[in-house]
Design a protein around this motif. Structure first.
Motif, PDB file in Angstrom:
ATOM      1  N   THR A  49      47.193  15.521  28.221  1.00 35.51           N
ATOM      2  CA  THR A  49      46.384  16.735  28.338  1.00 35.51           C
ATOM      3  C   THR A  49      46.808  17.619  29.508  1.00 35.51           C
ATOM      4  N   TRP A  50      47.729  17.138  30.345  1.00 36.45           N
ATOM      5  CA  TRP A  50      48.134  17.891  31.526  1.00 36.45           C
ATOM      6  C   TRP A  50      49.544  18.437  31.385  1.00 36.45           C
ATOM      7  N   SER A  51      49.789  19.491  32.127  1.00 37.59           N
ATOM      8  CA  SER A  51      51.131  20.062  32.193  1.00 37.59           C
ATOM      9  C   SER A  51      51.688  19.827  33.589  1.00 37.59           C
ATOM     10  N   TRP A  52      52.950  19.470  33.621  1.00 33.28           N
ATOM     11  CA  TRP A  52      53.660  19.243  34.870  1.00 33.28           C
ATOM     12  C   TRP A  52      54.710  20.340  35.029  1.00 33.28           C
ATOM     13  N   TYR A  53      54.858  20.821  36.230  1.00 33.65           N
ATOM     14  CA  TYR A  53      55.757  21.938  36.506  1.00 33.65           C
ATOM     15  C   TYR A  53      56.817  21.531  37.526  1.00 33.65           C
ATOM     16  N   SER A  54      58.013  22.027  37.298  1.00 33.77           N
ATOM     17  CA  SER A  54      59.131  21.812  38.212  1.00 33.77           C
ATOM     18  C   SER A  54      59.896  23.125  38.345  1.00 33.77           C
TER      19      SER A  54
ATOM     20  N   PRO B  30      51.198  36.003  47.003  1.00 33.20           N
ATOM     21  CA  PRO B  30      50.997  34.925  47.984  1.00 33.20           C
ATOM     22  C   PRO B  30      50.667  33.570  47.353  1.00 33.20           C
ATOM     23  N   THR B  31      49.786  33.558  46.367  1.00 33.10           N
ATOM     24  CA  THR B  31      49.422  32.295  45.726  1.00 33.10           C
ATOM     25  C   THR B  31      50.613  31.691  44.998  1.00 33.10           C
ATOM     26  N   ARG B  32      51.393  32.526  44.322  1.00 38.89           N
ATOM     27  CA  ARG B  32      52.553  32.011  43.597  1.00 38.89           C
ATOM     28  C   ARG B  32      53.619  31.492  44.548  1.00 38.89           C
ATOM     29  N   LEU B  33      53.778  32.138  45.680  1.00 43.12           N
ATOM     30  CA  LEU B  33      54.720  31.619  46.676  1.00 43.12           C
ATOM     31  C   LEU B  33      54.254  30.262  47.203  1.00 43.12           C
ATOM     32  N   GLN B  34      52.953  30.112  47.399  1.00 44.19           N
ATOM     33  CA  GLN B  34      52.416  28.821  47.825  1.00 44.19           C
ATOM     34  C   GLN B  34      52.663  27.757  46.761  1.00 44.19           C
ATOM     35  N   ILE B  35      52.429  28.099  45.507  1.00 37.60           N
ATOM     36  CA  ILE B  35      52.658  27.160  44.402  1.00 37.60           C
ATOM     37  C   ILE B  35      54.132  26.772  44.344  1.00 37.60           C
ATOM     38  N   LEU B  36      54.990  27.749  44.437  1.00 34.26           N
ATOM     39  CA  LEU B  36      56.432  27.494  44.401  1.00 34.26           C
ATOM     40  C   LEU B  36      56.827  26.514  45.503  1.00 34.26           C
ATOM     41  N   ARG B  37      56.324  26.737  46.704  1.00 29.63           N
ATOM     42  CA  ARG B  37      56.651  25.868  47.835  1.00 29.63           C
ATOM     43  C   ARG B  37      56.073  24.470  47.629  1.00 29.63           C
ATOM     44  N   LEU B  38      54.861  24.364  47.109  1.00 30.48           N
ATOM     45  CA  LEU B  38      54.264  23.046  46.849  1.00 30.48           C
ATOM     46  C   LEU B  38      55.102  22.246  45.858  1.00 30.48           C
ATOM     47  N   ILE B  39      55.523  22.895  44.790  1.00 32.36           N
ATOM     48  CA  ILE B  39      56.325  22.208  43.781  1.00 32.36           C
ATOM     49  C   ILE B  39      57.681  21.825  44.354  1.00 32.36           C
TER      50      ILE B  39
ATOM     51  N   GLU C 129      58.072  17.749  41.104  1.00 28.49           N
ATOM     52  CA  GLU C 129      57.201  18.317  40.076  1.00 28.49           C
ATOM     53  C   GLU C 129      55.757  18.132  40.507  1.00 28.49           C
ATOM     54  N   ALA C 130      54.879  18.926  39.892  1.00 28.98           N
ATOM     55  CA  ALA C 130      53.458  18.838  40.217  1.00 28.98           C
ATOM     56  C   ALA C 130      52.630  19.122  38.979  1.00 28.98           C
ATOM     57  N   CYS C 131      51.480  18.465  38.925  1.00 28.59           N
ATOM     58  CA  CYS C 131      50.521  18.633  37.828  1.00 28.59           C
ATOM     59  C   CYS C 131      49.548  19.757  38.193  1.00 28.59           C
ATOM     60  N   VAL C 132      49.068  20.427  37.190  1.00 28.29           N
ATOM     61  CA  VAL C 132      48.111  21.521  37.404  1.00 28.29           C
ATOM     62  C   VAL C 132      46.912  21.041  38.213  1.00 28.29           C
ATOM     63  N   CYS C 133      46.398  19.874  37.880  1.00 36.87           N
ATOM     64  CA  CYS C 133      45.195  19.388  38.577  1.00 36.87           C
ATOM     65  C   CYS C 133      45.471  19.175  40.067  1.00 36.87           C
ATOM     66  N   ASP C 134      46.644  18.650  40.402  1.00 34.39           N
ATOM     67  CA  ASP C 134      46.985  18.450  41.814  1.00 34.39           C
ATOM     68  C   ASP C 134      47.150  19.771  42.551  1.00 34.39           C
ATOM     69  N   LEU C 135      47.775  20.740  41.896  1.00 37.04           N
ATOM     70  CA  LEU C 135      47.953  22.055  42.510  1.00 37.04           C
ATOM     71  C   LEU C 135      46.604  22.728  42.752  1.00 37.04           C
ATOM     72  N   ALA C 136      45.713  22.623  41.784  1.00 39.86           N
ATOM     73  CA  ALA C 136      44.382  23.234  41.925  1.00 39.86           C
ATOM     74  C   ALA C 136      43.641  22.614  43.110  1.00 39.86           C
ATOM     75  N   ASP C 137      43.702  21.292  43.234  1.00 36.37           N
ATOM     76  CA  ASP C 137      43.042  20.619  44.355  1.00 36.37           C
ATOM     77  C   ASP C 137      43.634  21.061  45.689  1.00 36.37           C
ATOM     78  N   CYS C 138      44.936  21.122  45.752  1.00 34.89           N
ATOM     79  CA  CYS C 138      45.624  21.472  46.992  1.00 34.89           C
ATOM     80  C   CYS C 138      45.341  22.919  47.412  1.00 34.89           C
ATOM     81  N   LEU C 139      45.328  23.824  46.435  1.00 36.20           N
ATOM     82  CA  LEU C 139      45.125  25.242  46.726  1.00 36.20           C
ATOM     83  C   LEU C 139      43.654  25.614  46.895  1.00 36.20           C
ATOM     84  N   GLY C 140      42.776  24.781  46.368  1.00 37.52           N
ATOM     85  CA  GLY C 140      41.349  25.092  46.423  1.00 37.52           C
ATOM     86  C   GLY C 140      40.918  26.110  45.384  1.00 37.52           C
TER      87      GLY C 140
END
Length: 124
Positions: A101-106, A48-57, A64-75
């Motif tokens: 220092t950050w990784s971006w994902y697409s 479920p969490t990975r599906l949410q991440i996939l949809r957010l990206i 694309e999305a940064c780890v910090c933004d994904l963490a904030d969005c997902l809580g």
């Protein structure tokens, strides 16, 4: 209990199934290495969490999305999100680019295409 022999005209359920089977189907396998890659990709998104991440990206304005933004969005904490991202990246579902220092994902469109192909029915 009496044991009786079957006459040549009698058939068992196994015999009837053998007459309707298509032996050639056993040879229509996908390559084992490809099957393992696809299984890893399916496992990577079957969470479920990975599906949410996939949809957010997928829906991110820049794709694309940064780890910090994904963490904030997902809580979730950053290490938890990074763990999920690593699994999806290793499975070929996401691409990762380091920026400072950050990784971006697409999305890795080729990896997602392979998953879609295995889920779509083949028409012959």
């Amino acid at each position: 209990m009496a044991i009786t022999a079957l006459s040549a005209s009698e058939t068992t359920p196994d015999d009837a199934a053998a007459e309707t089977c298509t032996p050639a189907l056993a040879c229509l396998l996908i390559d084992r290495d490809e099957a393992e890659r696809l299984a890893a990709a399916l496992k990577a998104i079957a969470d479920p969490t990975r599906l949410q991440i996939l949809r957010l990206i997928e829906r991110a304005p820049s794709g694309e999305a940064c780890v910090c933004d994904l963490a904030d969005c997902l809580g979730f904490r950053q290490p938890t999100v990074s763990h999920h991202l690593k699994i999806m990246t290793e499975a070929g579902i996401l691409d990762r680019e380091r920026r400072g220092t950050w990784s971006w994902y697409s999305l890795n469109h080729e990896g997602l295409r392979r998953v879609r192909e295995i889920l779509e029915p083949v028409t012959v």
